[in-house]
Design an enzyme around this catalytic site. Structure first.
Site, short mmCIF file in Angstrom:
data_model
loop_
_atom_site.label_atom_id
_atom_site.label_comp_id
_atom_site.label_asym_id
_atom_site.label_seq_id
_atom_site.Cartn_x
_atom_site.Cartn_y
_atom_site.Cartn_z
N GLU A 237 72.45 2.13 -4.61
CA GLU A 237 72.04 3.08 -5.66
C GLU A 237 70.51 3.09 -5.78
O GLU A 237 69.88 4.16 -5.88
CB GLU A 237 72.68 2.67 -6.99
CG GLU A 237 72.18 3.42 -8.21
CD GLU A 237 72.59 4.89 -8.23
OE1 GLU A 237 72.00 5.66 -9.01
OE2 GLU A 237 73.48 5.27 -7.44
N LEU B 93 41.45 -26.11 -11.82
CA LEU B 93 41.74 -27.12 -12.85
C LEU B 93 41.38 -28.51 -12.36
O LEU B 93 41.44 -28.80 -11.17
CB LEU B 93 43.24 -27.10 -13.20
CG LEU B 93 43.79 -25.81 -13.81
CD1 LEU B 93 45.27 -25.97 -14.11
CD2 LEU B 93 43.04 -25.43 -15.08
N LYS C 116 53.35 -25.92 -11.68
CA LYS C 116 52.20 -25.49 -10.86
C LYS C 116 52.77 -24.91 -9.57
O LYS C 116 53.15 -25.64 -8.65
CB LYS C 116 51.27 -26.66 -10.58
CG LYS C 116 49.99 -26.25 -9.88
CD LYS C 116 49.03 -27.43 -9.73
CE LYS C 116 47.72 -27.00 -9.10
NZ LYS C 116 47.88 -26.50 -7.73
N ARG D 108 41.44 -15.00 -6.06
CA ARG D 108 40.54 -15.86 -6.84
C ARG D 108 39.17 -15.94 -6.18
O ARG D 108 38.15 -15.94 -6.86
CB ARG D 108 41.16 -17.26 -6.94
CG ARG D 108 40.28 -18.26 -7.67
CD ARG D 108 40.94 -19.64 -7.70
NE ARG D 108 40.05 -20.61 -8.29
CZ ARG D 108 39.11 -21.28 -7.62
NH1 ARG D 108 38.96 -21.07 -6.34
NH2 ARG D 108 38.34 -22.15 -8.23
N GLU E 152 50.33 -16.40 -10.07
CA GLU E 152 50.40 -17.06 -8.76
C GLU E 152 51.41 -16.30 -7.91
O GLU E 152 52.60 -16.25 -8.22
CB GLU E 152 50.84 -18.51 -8.93
CG GLU E 152 50.62 -19.38 -7.74
CD GLU E 152 49.20 -19.96 -7.66
OE1 GLU E 152 48.90 -20.63 -6.66
OE2 GLU E 152 48.40 -19.74 -8.60
N LYS F 12 49.17 -33.64 -10.19
CA LYS F 12 49.55 -33.41 -8.80
C LYS F 12 50.62 -34.41 -8.38
O LYS F 12 50.48 -35.61 -8.60
CB LYS F 12 48.32 -33.54 -7.88
CG LYS F 12 47.17 -32.61 -8.23
CD LYS F 12 47.55 -31.14 -8.11
CE LYS F 12 47.62 -30.64 -6.70
NZ LYS F 12 46.33 -30.45 -6.04
N CYS G 210 50.73 -42.07 33.51
CA CYS G 210 50.50 -40.84 32.74
C CYS G 210 51.73 -39.95 32.84
O CYS G 210 52.23 -39.70 33.95
CB CYS G 210 49.28 -40.12 33.30
SG CYS G 210 49.04 -38.47 32.59
N CYS H 96 50.37 -36.67 35.15
CA CYS H 96 49.92 -36.75 36.55
C CYS H 96 50.35 -38.04 37.23
O CYS H 96 50.09 -38.22 38.43
CB CYS H 96 48.41 -36.60 36.62
SG CYS H 96 47.50 -38.02 35.93
N CYS I 88 43.68 -34.72 36.00
CA CYS I 88 44.95 -34.65 35.27
C CYS I 88 45.11 -33.26 34.66
O CYS I 88 44.26 -32.81 33.88
CB CYS I 88 44.97 -35.71 34.17
SG CYS I 88 46.43 -35.60 33.10
#
Length: 668
Positions: free
Chosen positions: A36, A84, A115, A136, A170, A310, A404, A407, A427
């Site tokens: 709709e 802040l 936050k 911002r 935010e 935090k 390695c 190589c 290498c």
């Protein structure tokens, strides 16, 4: 349909579609099926195409995107969008409460909100109509992203009263949208986004608004920045008014009478964090009374009446399936944990850092162990420990190879180093990684030549030395996967432009051992051109400020190699600049800048100016950049999410600026 009838029907459809949008995206209670809504939207678009002059700025059809912008214009915020201050533990919250009470007395209430981990934006309405939205930026100046914000369906294009108001919110990408987007990007062999915040920010900075429209972004509006005439006395009243006007606010909010009540609420919200359909990275605590907010005022970088708690780094447990080895450009062998997929800090993690062999031994990490994986923000996930008590007997100790993995040359451990190295200069992995480093942002900065393209070029044997990059042709590049004609033209232009880079970029790009971007700049500035540098003795190099013995030895050894001298001659013949062309630092005695002669530390994320540009500008005015804070530091410039360096500066009573103040000083 004649024009008058079309006008009436368009106005009806505006009202209908705005109501449908509000019910679906703000109230989360749709009253009609999607079919709709889609039918009414198609009808509106059809009428607007028939009568283009009847298409209004606040039309719901604006939400589908379509405009392609040339660039984002700068917007100056009437009321600054400050960051802040942070609180990381209970003591920080108690200290915040003590400071508030000392300033305004004990009659305090706190508004506690989630936050949201997204992109802070400002929304401006004139007579109830959405007229401008901005990022911002540096808090004073942002970018105009109005057209992209119009694609977020929870942002009302017209509010329920004809007010002139500016609000802050935010913008974010919900977890399901993020997962779907990354799945699609992986199917298209595109780099997935690291986290929902990066995805939201990247979406809102698309010049093609159709891309933003497809990203399913959302928003929570959290404050009123400017409003005439209507009296609002508290943060909680302001949020209620925003609800009345049709904005989407976060309902996980509460007013607390004491800081102890706030701390208790935070603990409750922590346990619910994983249940939210969006990412949060903390809790915001604000003094509820606007009169008290005004009395408390601001520091240079943040309000005194608010703090952001935090969350600590998130830890989860998963199974270690395997340990994969990779070879870096200097031959260092790095182990990476391959994990059973697990959600941590908002993203699905399948790989985590193990750093080196010593860490594996120290923590006794074994294949098929249940391991603790830790991730905070954007940092790379790491294996933080092992659940030894959950071992079943199927776990297998891991041993680093003697050869390695690329190589098959013998690996060596250089005296005094933790890492194992492949010392074969041929290498393939080292050559490929060296090419990737050469084109990287801090080196030659060749846009369009990322890891994927370099890997293709190397695999097709089109490049094996950095000089080969400057011989690439359109015919060669057009054959690569996902390389259209326009992409090839842009890439060739970027390669050509890189020839004009100042010497320090070339030096860093060459990958001389122990020579990072800062040392490369120091050497380029001191010697002026590559010929002077390659002839320099160890003694001459040691006379250069901040060049130590290891660096001097590495530079002398590097330029003694015949293959390096041949490479430099090739690059010179191909037109690559070999001289320093950057700004010359002002002598301290000749500079009247505040920065002259001062030792300065940059920490945190800068919003308006690239970190390297800020460093260069400060150095050009006679300032000296340092990597750590000490008693010798004169000034700390703290950007967003500044951490331990800012804390240490506060402990030592060192002067602290935010980015806004730095920019003001640079403009003088």
């Amino acid at each position: 349909m004649d024009k008058e009838a079309a006008k009436r029907r368009i106005e009806e459809l505006h009202e209908i579609l705005n109501q449908y949008n509000y019910e679906y995206h703000t109230l989360d209670r749709p009253s009609v099926p999607d079919a709709e809504y889609d039918a009414r939207m198609r009808e509106l678009i059809s009428l607007e195409e028939e009568h283009p002059d009847l298409k209004a700025a606040d039309s719901p059809s604006q939400r589908v995107g379509g405009a392609v912008l040339d660039a984002f214009q700068k917007v100056r915020h009437g009321t600054p969008m400050l960051s802040l201050g942070n609180a990381f533990n209970e003591q920080d919250l108690l200290d915040f409460d003590r400071r508030v009470r000392q300033a305004v007395g004990d009659d305090i209430a706190y508004n506690v909100e989630l936050k949201i981990d997204g992109l802070a934006v400002s929304l401006r309405y004139e007579n109830g109509v959405f007229v401008r939205g901005a990022t911002r930026g540096d808090g004073t100046t942002g970018e105009d992203i109005t057209e992209n914000l119009k694609t977020i369906r929870s942002i009302p294009l017209k509010i329920k009263r004809p007010l002139s108001i500016e609000v802050r919110g935010e913008a974010f990408m919900p977890k399901p949208s993020f997962e779907a987007l990354n799945e699609k990007r992986l199917q298209n062999e595109e780099e997935p986004f690291a986290n929902p915040r990066n995805a939201a920010a990247g979406s809102l900075r698309q010049l093609d608004t159709k891309i933003a429209a497809k990203r399913n972004l959302d928003i929570f509006v959290y404050s009123i920045a400017e409003l005439d005439e209507i009296g609002v006395e508290s943060q909680s009243e302001g949020l209620d008014l925003l609800d009345e006007l049709g904005f989407k606010t976060n309902k996980e909010r509460r007013t607390c009478q004491t800081i102890e009540e706030v701390i208790e609420l935070i603990e409750t919200l922590k346990t619910k964090r994983a249940d939210f359909s969006y990412e949060i990275d903390g809790i915001v605590i604000k003094v509820d009374s606007l009169a008290q907010q005004e009395e408390l005022g601001f520091t240079a970088k943040s309000p005194r009446w608010a703090v952001a708690y935090k969350f600590p780094a998130e830890e989860v447990v998963t199974k270690l399936l395997d340990i994969e080895l990779s070879v870096g450009r200097t031959g260092v062998i790095t182990p990476t944990a391959i994990l059973e997929p697990v959600k941590v800090a908002g993203t699905t993690v399948q790989r985590a850092s193990l750093h080196n062999e010593d860490l594996i031994k120290e923590k006794d990490i074994r294949l098929l162990d249940q391991v603790i994986v830790k991730k905070a923000g954007d940092i790379i996930p790491e294996v933080a420990g092992v659940l030894i008590d959950q071992r079943t007997g199927e776990e297998k100790p891991f041993h680093m190879p003697t050869e390695c993995p690329e190589c098959h040359s013998e690996l060596v451990r250089i005296e005094g180093e933790v890492a194992l190295r492949c010392i074969n200069p041929e290498c393939p992995a080292q050559i490929r990684e060296g090419l990737i480093h050469f084109v990287s942002r801090n080196a030659m900065n060749i846009d369009g030549l990322g890891e994927r393209v370099i890997t293709q070029l190397f695999k097709e044997q089109l490049v094996s030395r950095v000089s080969d990059l400057y011989r690439l042709t359109k015919e060669e590049l057009i054959q690569l996967e996902r390389m259209g004609e326009k992409s090839v033209e842009n890439l060739l232009r970027s390669i050509e432009q890189s020839k004009e880079n100042s010497l320090e970029r070339l030096l860093f790009g060459l990958g001389i051992r122990f020579i990072g971007s800062k040392a490369a700049k120091t050497l380029a500035l001191h010697f002026g051109d590559i010929d002077q540098l390659k002839q320099a003795t160890k003694e001459q190099l040691l006379e250069v400020d901040e060049i130590g013995e290891k660096m001097a030895d590495a530079v002398v050894t590097y330029f003694e190699k015949e293959e390096i001298l041949n490479l430099l001659n090739e690059l010179k013949e191909l037109g690559v600049n070999m001289t320093y062309t950057g700004p010359k630092p002002v002598k301290v005695e000749e500079s009247d800048s505040y920065f002259a002669g001062k030792t300065i530390v940059l920490t945190g994320k800068l919003e308006e100016m690239a970190r390297n540009d800020a460093k260069a500008a400060i150095e050009a005015l006679g300032g000296k950049l340092a990597g750590s804070v000490s008693k010798k530091t004169d000034l700390v410039i703290a950007g967003e999410a500044a951490g331990s360096k800012l804390t240490k500066a506060e402990e030592l009573n060192i002067e602290i600026w935010d980015e806004v103040k730095m920019l003001e000083e640079l403009k003088k």
